[in-house]
Design a protein around this motif. Structure first.
Motif, PDB file in Angstrom:
ATOM      1  N   ILE A   1       0.833  -1.205   0.000  1.00 45.03           N
ATOM      2  CA  ILE A   1       0.000   0.000   0.000  1.00 45.03           C
ATOM      3  C   ILE A   1       0.875   1.267   0.000  1.00 45.03           C
ATOM      4  O   ILE A   1       0.440   2.331  -0.447  1.00 45.03           O
ATOM      5  CB  ILE A   1      -1.001  -0.025   1.170  1.00 45.03           C
ATOM      6  N   TYR A   2       2.106   1.130   0.473  1.00 47.39           N
ATOM      7  CA  TYR A   2       3.053   2.258   0.361  1.00 47.39           C
ATOM      8  C   TYR A   2       3.557   2.353  -1.083  1.00 47.39           C
ATOM      9  O   TYR A   2       3.522   3.417  -1.720  1.00 47.39           O
ATOM     10  CB  TYR A   2       4.223   2.080   1.336  1.00 47.39           C
ATOM     11  N   LEU A   3       3.961   1.202  -1.590  1.00 48.63           N
ATOM     12  CA  LEU A   3       4.558   1.167  -2.935  1.00 48.63           C
ATOM     13  C   LEU A   3       3.561   1.593  -4.003  1.00 48.63           C
ATOM     14  O   LEU A   3       3.900   2.334  -4.935  1.00 48.63           O
ATOM     15  CB  LEU A   3       5.016  -0.273  -3.217  1.00 48.63           C
ATOM     16  N   GLY A   4       2.301   1.133  -3.851  1.00 48.73           N
ATOM     17  CA  GLY A   4       1.368   1.237  -4.967  1.00 48.73           C
ATOM     18  C   GLY A   4       0.331   2.337  -4.840  1.00 48.73           C
ATOM     19  O   GLY A   4      -0.743   2.222  -5.432  1.00 48.73           O
ATOM     20  N   THR A   5       0.627   3.386  -4.091  1.00 42.20           N
ATOM     21  CA  THR A   5      -0.352   4.480  -3.977  1.00 42.20           C
ATOM     22  C   THR A   5       0.307   5.832  -4.260  1.00 42.20           C
ATOM     23  O   THR A   5       1.504   6.020  -4.048  1.00 42.20           O
ATOM     24  CB  THR A   5      -0.976   4.540  -2.561  1.00 42.20           C
ATOM     25  N   THR A   6      -0.524   6.746  -4.719  1.00 39.98           N
ATOM     26  CA  THR A   6      -0.091   8.134  -4.916  1.00 39.98           C
ATOM     27  C   THR A   6      -0.094   8.802  -3.543  1.00 39.98           C
ATOM     28  O   THR A   6      -1.054   8.651  -2.800  1.00 39.98           O
ATOM     29  CB  THR A   6      -1.083   8.844  -5.857  1.00 39.98           C
ATOM     30  N   PRO A   7       0.957   9.502  -3.172  1.00 38.51           N
ATOM     31  CA  PRO A   7       1.022  10.032  -1.798  1.00 38.51           C
ATOM     32  C   PRO A   7       0.106  11.240  -1.570  1.00 38.51           C
ATOM     33  O   PRO A   7      -0.493  11.765  -2.503  1.00 38.51           O
ATOM     34  CB  PRO A   7       2.488  10.441  -1.669  1.00 38.51           C
ATOM     35  N   THR A   8       0.064  11.653  -0.337  1.00 34.41           N
ATOM     36  CA  THR A   8      -0.636  12.886   0.040  1.00 34.41           C
ATOM     37  C   THR A   8      -0.244  14.009  -0.915  1.00 34.41           C
ATOM     38  O   THR A   8       0.945  14.223  -1.183  1.00 34.41           O
ATOM     39  CB  THR A   8      -0.244  13.278   1.487  1.00 34.41           C
ATOM     40  N   PRO A   9      -1.212  14.752  -1.446  1.00 34.03           N
ATOM     41  CA  PRO A   9      -0.884  15.822  -2.394  1.00 34.03           C
ATOM     42  C   PRO A   9       0.083  16.853  -1.803  1.00 34.03           C
ATOM     43  O   PRO A   9      -0.036  17.221  -0.623  1.00 34.03           O
ATOM     44  CB  PRO A   9      -2.252  16.464  -2.677  1.00 34.03           C
ATOM     45  N   PRO A  10       1.029  17.323  -2.594  1.00 31.59           N
ATOM     46  CA  PRO A  10       2.033  18.265  -2.093  1.00 31.59           C
ATOM     47  C   PRO A  10       1.452  19.489  -1.358  1.00 31.59           C
ATOM     48  O   PRO A  10       2.018  19.910  -0.338  1.00 31.59           O
ATOM     49  CB  PRO A  10       2.806  18.671  -3.355  1.00 31.59           C
TER      50      PRO A  10
END
Ligand code: PLP
Length: 374
Positions: A242-251
């Protein structure tokens, strides 16, 4: 009341059906979701980074801001390292994936946030529950299962009932090789010096503790984090899909969270105001013979019986221009209950208006419809 369509918020008011109500819900403990410095940071970042990275951090979705927030959050909370996730919920999923290779059993407080048991099951651990806040029972179970690798999972502050977990006792009884997982979603910005969280509150520093949190409550932004030793954080990054395959919190929200941490690091004024407001609301509740959570906790839930009395009280509060949520949410003092949340930005006038409205609501006295006291 669930799914109430709110048109707009300030830190202390909500516009509903065209009416401005004094708002005692949510988890915006320090008012940071509306703080000028946080909003300015979000707006400035939006102008330079755009809305989202459109990619995982492990490809091209990492930014200077994400790296900096990880360092700053870990330093603020007194932990060695941090990795950001999209939300507090996914932080728990990621952490448990990281623990799974070395832990076979999760002992979960019976009233813990559901993401903790969900995360442990999803990672393949055996999940056993211990009675709410019962450290003795948790430790007994931990000793029984020590050979399988034990993790104890608990919220620090329980959002639905205001309880505080007995973290020192849980840590003291943890068997060798075990891990104490503290979901500090409601401890960050509330407990400890300048809101540094539950570990600071209890004076705990121990490599066997891992902390998860959200950026979406006290910090007023959006996102999640896991914090612990650098080795533990490396495990999370290595094992958590879930870390590898997700777009992070928007900048822009990362920039907002960094600004929120700056506000806290520069001054404890907001936390001092929160604590003064908690004391003021506690005074109101004592005067009405309503139950109190531990001191320093801004969540004050209560039940009235029978249920119809709660419906009438809710209507009376509404008529008085005060929004205290009447909710069905797991872990509270009843199936349905009122949950008062006080924050640093409430004025003494708003708290006194809450007290007067509660007094009328509890007495059953009919209330005139009137606008909230600003
Ligand atoms: C104790 C606790 N853990 C985890 C979460 C999930 O956090 P988020 O809303 O950032 O996914 C919440 C929020 O609802 C929470 O209250």
């Amino acid at each position: 009341m669930p799914h109430l369509p709110i048109e707009s918020f300030t830190a202390t008011t909500a516009l509903v059906e065209g009416r401005e109500l004094a708002f005692f819900g949510g988890c915006n403990y320090l008012g940071l979701a509306h703080h000028p410095a946080v909003r300015a940071a979000v707006a400035a970042s939006l102008a330079t980074t755009g809305l989202t990275t459109t990619a995982s951090r492990e490809t091209t979705g990492n930014t200077v801001g994400h790296d900096a927030l990880e360092r700053e959050l870990a330093a603020f909370c007194g932990l060695g390292a941090c990795t950001l996730l999209c939300e507090g919920y996914t932080a728990n999923i990621a952490l448990m994936a990281g623990l799974a290779p070395t832990h076979g059993v999760a002992l979960v407080d019976a009233k813990a946030h559901r993401s903790l048991a969900h995360a442990a099951k999803a990672a393949g651990l055996l999940v056993l529950y211990y009675d709410h806040l019962d450290a003795r029972q948790a430790i007994g179970l931990a000793r029984e299962h020590a050979a399988e690798g034990v993790a104890i999972l608990t919220d620090s502050v329980f959002a639905a009932n205001g309880g505080v977990a007995p973290l020192p006792e849980l840590l003291a009884g943890l068997p060798g090789g075990g891990t104490l997982v503290v979901d500090d979603c409601h401890g960050l910005c509330v407990l400890g010096r300048s809101g540094r969280g539950a570990l600071d509150h209890f004076g705990l520093r121990d490599e066997r503790i891992v902390v998860t949190t959200t950026l979406a409550k006290g910090l007023g932004c959006y996102g999640g984090a896991v914090m612990g030793t650098p080795e533990r954080i490396a495990d999370v990054r290595r094992h958590a899909n879930i870390y590898l395959g997700t777009t992070p919190t928007p900048p822009p929200l990362v920039a907002g969270a960094r600004a929120a941490l700056c506000v806290l690091a520069e001054s404890d004024a907001l936390v001092v105001r929160l604590r003064a407001n908690i004391d003021r609301v506690r005074g109101v509740l004592v005067g009405l013979s309503l139950p109190l959570p531990p001191p320093g906790v801004p969540i004050l839930p209560f039940v009235l019986s029978p249920v119809e009395r709660m419906e009438r009280a809710s209507q009376s509060l509404w008529n008085d221009g005060v929004l205290v949520p009447l909710i069905d949410y797991p872990g509270g003092p009843g199936l349905r209950y009122f949950r008062i949340c006080v924050n640093a930005e409430h004025t003494p006038g708003q708290i006194d208006a809450l007290g007067a409205a509660l007094r009328r609501a509890l007495s059953g006295e009919p209330a005139e419809a009137r606008a909230a006291t600003a």
